[in-house]
Every structure is written in C-alpha cells, then in structure tokens.
Enzyme design. Sequence first.
Site, PDB file in Angstrom:
ATOM      1  N   HIS A 283       0.840  -1.201   0.000  1.00 20.18           N
ATOM      2  CA  HIS A 283       0.000   0.000   0.000  1.00 20.18           C
ATOM      3  C   HIS A 283       0.879   1.255   0.000  1.00 20.18           C
ATOM      4  CE1 HIS A 283      -3.483   2.483   1.646  1.00 20.18           C
ATOM      5  NE2 HIS A 283      -2.433   3.242   1.933  1.00 20.18           N
ATOM      6  N   GLU A 284       1.854   1.271   0.893  1.00 21.89           N
ATOM      7  CA  GLU A 284       2.749   2.433   0.991  1.00 21.89           C
ATOM      8  C   GLU A 284       3.589   2.580  -0.267  1.00 21.89           C
ATOM      9  OE1 GLU A 284       2.634   4.718   3.281  1.00 21.89           O
ATOM     10  OE2 GLU A 284       1.159   3.686   4.506  1.00 21.89           O
TER      11      GLU A 284
ATOM     12  N   HIS B 185       1.705   4.446  -2.891  1.00 27.11           N
ATOM     13  CA  HIS B 185       1.850   5.907  -2.727  1.00 27.11           C
ATOM     14  C   HIS B 185       3.216   6.351  -3.233  1.00 27.11           C
ATOM     15  CE1 HIS B 185      -1.689   6.604  -0.327  1.00 27.11           C
ATOM     16  NE2 HIS B 185      -1.311   5.806   0.649  1.00 27.11           N
TER      17      HIS B 185
HETATM   18 ZN   LIG Z   1      -2.272   5.272   2.364  1.00 28.95          ZN
END
Ligand SMILES: [Zn+2]
Length: 401
Positions: free
Chosen positions: A71-72, A75
């Site tokens: 998830h990170e 980003h």
């Molecule tokens: Zn996030």
Amino acid sequence: MGCVTGKSIRIGRIAGIPIGISPWWLVIVALFTWSLGDYYYPEVIANIAPATAYGLGFVSVLLLFASIVLHELGHAIVARRHGIEIEEIDLWLLGGVSKMSGDAHEPSDELRYALAGPAVTALIAAAFGGMALALPASTPATVKALVEYQALANGLILVFNLLPAFPLDGGRVLRSLLWKRGGDMRRATDTAAGVGRVFGYVLVGLGVLELLSGSPGGLWLGAIGFFIVVAAGAQAVGAEVQEVFSGLAAGELMSTPVVSIPASISVEEAVREFFVGYRYNAFPATGLDGRLLGLLEIGRVRALTAAQRSGRTVGELLDRDPGLRIGADQDVALLLERPAFARVGRAAVVDDRGVPVGLLSITDVQRALQAARIAGTGPGAGTGPGAGTGPGAKHPTAVAG
Ligand SMILES: [Zn+2]
C-alpha cells in the site's frame, strides 16, 4: 510524527526505498497474533488446535504487514513520478507511514498519489477475495480461513483509510478536491484537518463506548482516533510553516559569521579553542581547502571520556550526513522536511564552492516563525501556487483489522 513513531529499525529496501519497523510494530505483531489465535481463528475453524490457531494468527499478521508495505509502495511510486522522493516507509503502532520529502505542488498530483495506496489495497483485497471464491472444496479449512481473513482485513483497511479523516488517505483526497476548487492549499488543509479532528474525536468516543461495553477492541479505535486528532493538528501547523518559509532562502535566515573548525586538529584542541572559546554547541568542520566536511556537535564530544578523546582528531568525530549541508539559496521549507535536520537541529550553509558561510538552526527557524506570526505575514508569504504543504508530509495507513 517522529516523536510518536520513535526510532525505527531498517529491515531492507524495496524499489530503492528503505523499509523500517518501529519497535511498536513488534508489539502489534504480538497483539494481533494473540487476538487472532485466541479469538478469531478458533471461532471460524471448529476444533482448531491452539498451536495451529496461533500459527495462523502469526502468518496472517505477516501477510497483513506485506499488504501495508505494498500500500505504501503504491503511494511512493506514484509520488516519485511526480518528483517527490520517499525517504522511508515505516511500519509502526497503527500501520504504515511513508516519509516524503516535499509534497504535492498540484492538487491533481496529490489526488493521484493519495488514491494510489488504496488502489493497491483494493487490488489485494480483490485478489484474496477471488482466491477465496476459487478455492476447491478440498482445500484445508486453515488455508481457506487464512485467505478469507486477508480479504476481510484488506477490505477493512481500504474502507478505513478512505474515511475523510485527514491525514488518512481519504482526508488527502478531500483536501486535494477542496484545494482544486478553491485554489488555496492552506485553507484546504485547515478544512480537511478540521474534518479529520472531528472524525478522530468520534472514533475516540466510539472506542470509549466499546470499552465500557467490555470490548477490548475499543482501545484500538480510541488509539487510532487519538492518532488522527494529533496528526491532523500537526499537519495544519505544517501547512502554516510551509507557507511562512516557502520561497525563503537559507542564506536569509542563517546565523553569521560562522566559525569553522579545521578537521585535522585534535578533539582536545577543539574543546579548548572552540567549544570553550566561542561557547557554541556545534561547528562546521572543514578540510584543508576550506570546504565543509561535516558538523561537530558538542554531544559527540561529551559522549567521549577524556581517554577516548585523546589522540583523536575532529575529522573522526564528524557527522558527515549530506542532509546537514545546504546551499545558501536553498528553500528553508525544503530544509525543514529533511530528517537529518530534524535529528540534529541544525545544518551548515555553504556557498557554491562548498565553503561554510553560516549555520541554520531550528532556533533560527522558530524565531522567524514567531516574528511572522506577530507580523501576521510570513517573510516568504505570497509565493502563491507552487507552495507545498507540511514539512515531512506523511501518508499514514491505519490498520483496522
Ligand atoms: Zn495510504
């Protein structure tokens, strides 16, 4: 949130981005393993052996940990495409945090990278969900339960992080939309942070109610709510700092004249001639050519006994972190985002040949901020669009599982 996350331990790199774990993360691994092994798995699998249940719990937490890193990274990779470097991804008490240097310059950029993390989580949840449906009937109950839990947990993380509670991802989406509509990043941040705080307090309230009804899960909601309240406030202050310092050069704020220590002299001589002689807490140290080699802080000298000091040169004690070296024309707002500056509290300002021309400390920055506050306007105010957002902007992912 450096103060909340504490020091993290580097565990490796993915796509060039260092991944760190906060010691708190280990507490969470233990807590989750325990709650999954003690409550969740015995409930979904009849007659499961305790060792199997705890084993499944542990594997589940590790898989969840991998999902949060992905998830990170979602980003990080999109942010990088827009020229924002991710310095580190930290896993800590409540999930993951990307430490970014710099922030969006356009609301549409922020919208894209705020959504990139949840998009990854949605893919993971869908993949595990699809897998759970596609598993043949002969699949062992443990494997089925493991896959189903990942689908469920990632689904919860997705929904939770899309709450418009700045600085969670949904709050960043809200801010970018407000920013796009009104054209004012600072005001959009204030509004989004206000909404974030309300959500935070609501979560704290729900957590307390749940605790009162005897459910330990309330503690979790309360902790996440508290985190959001604190983080939303920090981001709002960050936006103010950014507005004050954006467009202001380090050379305008630094303390001069600067006294440099030759790196070749002994530590004893440095103490006598410089620390005692000038009563500063840090000096830039230079090579024979007069160029900066690093910073010598009083703390490094103090950490040594007299015997350890003897025979050593200044050059051996220097902090040579390149993050402590800034050009005189460097934007102060960008400097504030550097982890090295936050760690040491000062940096050496050099000219274009690398010769020290001043020192810039957090105290200098605080004084300038106070002056800007009473004047009602920042020395670098009015730089308009192109101004970034909070220093050390962070993309947190809270675990709700
Ligand atoms: Zn996030």
